[in-house]
Design an enzyme around this catalytic site. Structure first.
Site, mmCIF file in Angstrom:
data_model
loop_
_atom_site.group_PDB
_atom_site.id
_atom_site.type_symbol
_atom_site.label_atom_id
_atom_site.label_comp_id
_atom_site.label_asym_id
_atom_site.label_seq_id
_atom_site.Cartn_x
_atom_site.Cartn_y
_atom_site.Cartn_z
ATOM 1 N N ASP A 29 0.685 -1.229 0.038
ATOM 2 C CA ASP A 29 -0.060 0.092 0.019
ATOM 3 C C ASP A 29 0.869 1.262 0.036
ATOM 4 O OD1 ASP A 29 -3.184 0.486 0.948
ATOM 5 O OD2 ASP A 29 -1.648 2.263 0.993
ATOM 6 N N ASN A 86 -13.037 -2.825 2.583
ATOM 7 C CA ASN A 86 -13.663 -1.708 2.952
ATOM 8 C C ASN A 86 -15.038 -1.638 1.560
ATOM 9 O OD1 ASN A 86 -12.440 -0.771 4.955
ATOM 10 N ND2 ASN A 86 -10.745 0.081 3.806
ATOM 11 N N VAL A 95 -10.935 3.129 -3.560
ATOM 12 C CA VAL A 95 -10.532 2.609 -4.962
ATOM 13 C C VAL A 95 -11.579 1.373 -5.322
ATOM 14 C CG1 VAL A 95 -8.568 1.310 -6.341
ATOM 15 C CG2 VAL A 95 -7.961 2.780 -4.521
ATOM 16 N N HIS A 99 -10.534 -5.490 -3.280
ATOM 17 C CA HIS A 99 -8.820 -5.591 -2.652
ATOM 18 C C HIS A 99 -9.152 -5.933 -1.244
ATOM 19 C CE1 HIS A 99 -9.707 -1.460 -2.526
ATOM 20 N NE2 HIS A 99 -9.088 -1.226 -1.265
ATOM 21 N N HIS A 101 -7.064 -5.691 2.475
ATOM 22 C CA HIS A 101 -5.914 -4.997 2.953
ATOM 23 C C HIS A 101 -5.461 -6.205 3.929
ATOM 24 C CE1 HIS A 101 -7.062 -0.740 2.116
ATOM 25 N NE2 HIS A 101 -8.132 -1.357 1.944
HETATM 26 P P1 5GP Z 1 -9.911 1.339 -0.031
HETATM 27 O O1 5GP Z 1 -9.739 2.789 0.838
HETATM 28 O O2 5GP Z 1 -10.526 1.478 -1.273
HETATM 29 O O3 5GP Z 1 -10.137 0.411 0.841
HETATM 30 O O4 5GP Z 1 -8.335 1.216 -0.094
HETATM 31 C C1 5GP Z 1 -7.520 1.675 -1.118
HETATM 32 C C2 5GP Z 1 -6.195 1.751 -0.651
HETATM 33 O O5 5GP Z 1 -5.124 1.911 -1.929
HETATM 34 C C3 5GP Z 1 -5.723 2.791 0.238
HETATM 35 O O6 5GP Z 1 -5.123 1.932 1.533
HETATM 36 C C4 5GP Z 1 -4.444 3.397 -0.509
HETATM 37 O O7 5GP Z 1 -3.476 3.886 0.258
HETATM 38 C C5 5GP Z 1 -4.122 2.497 -1.567
HETATM 39 N N1 5GP Z 1 -3.759 3.125 -2.804
HETATM 40 C C6 5GP Z 1 -4.451 4.245 -3.690
HETATM 41 N N2 5GP Z 1 -3.687 4.647 -4.626
HETATM 42 C C7 5GP Z 1 -2.520 3.635 -4.657
HETATM 43 C C8 5GP Z 1 -1.354 3.601 -5.259
HETATM 44 O O8 5GP Z 1 -1.295 4.300 -6.539
HETATM 45 N N3 5GP Z 1 -0.730 2.721 -5.127
HETATM 46 C C9 5GP Z 1 -0.685 1.778 -4.196
HETATM 47 N N4 5GP Z 1 0.195 0.765 -3.926
HETATM 48 N N5 5GP Z 1 -1.652 1.976 -3.235
HETATM 49 C C10 5GP Z 1 -2.512 2.769 -3.592
#
Ligand code: 5GP
Length: 113
Positions: A29, A86, A95, A99, A101
């Site tokens: 992340d 999430n 996003v 996915h 975490h």
């Molecule tokens: P969500 O909030 O959708 O559950 O998690 C999305 C995750 O993707 C977040 O923890 C965020 O830090 C990570 N993330 C967003 N953009 C990028 C990226 O460009 N590269 C990587 N490696 N992680 C990302």
């Protein structure tokens, strides 16, 4: 347009991939919330857990087993870790590409914020 995770998996944008197989990739992340914060991402662009379908059930199981495998490989079987999905605005999803975490390397509080 391909999701940010798909572009990352395809090498179109920079990111660190720690594991990859036919069905998924595991990325570091970009904003880690724990000493180890990995994202298990299916190569199939399922938008979210809420849009996953019966046809995805084998893939969903594979994602969970992959999360456990990478956590084990990184040495967290004894100390433990957390796997989180999430969903939606209240769930904190940012996003729209499913996915998991994997958070490890420090005691994690409960309930989450
Ligand atoms: P969500 O909030 O959708 O559950 O998690 C999305 C995750 O993707 C977040 O923890 C965020 O830090 C990570 N993330 C967003 N953009 C990028 C990226 O460009 N590269 C990587 N490696 N992680 C990302």
């Amino acid at each position: 347009m391909a999701s940010i995770f798909t572009r990352l998996i395809n090498g179109e944008i920079k990111g660190e991939i720690v594991h990859q197989d036919e069905h998924c990739a595991v990325l570091k992340d970009i904003h880690p919330q724990a000493p180890v914060h990995l994202l298990v991402v299916p190569k199939k662009e399922i938008q979210s857990l809420g849009t996953a379908r019966l046809e995805d059930q084998l893939l969903l199981g594979h994602l969970l087993l992959t999360a456990a495998q990478v956590a084990r490989e990184q040495g967290f079987d004894e100390t433990g870790y957390r796997v989180v999905i999430n969903y939606g605005e209240d769930g904190g999803m940012t996003v729209p590409h499913l996915h998991l975490h994997v958070l490890a390397g420090r005691p994690l509080t409960w309930p989450p914020g």
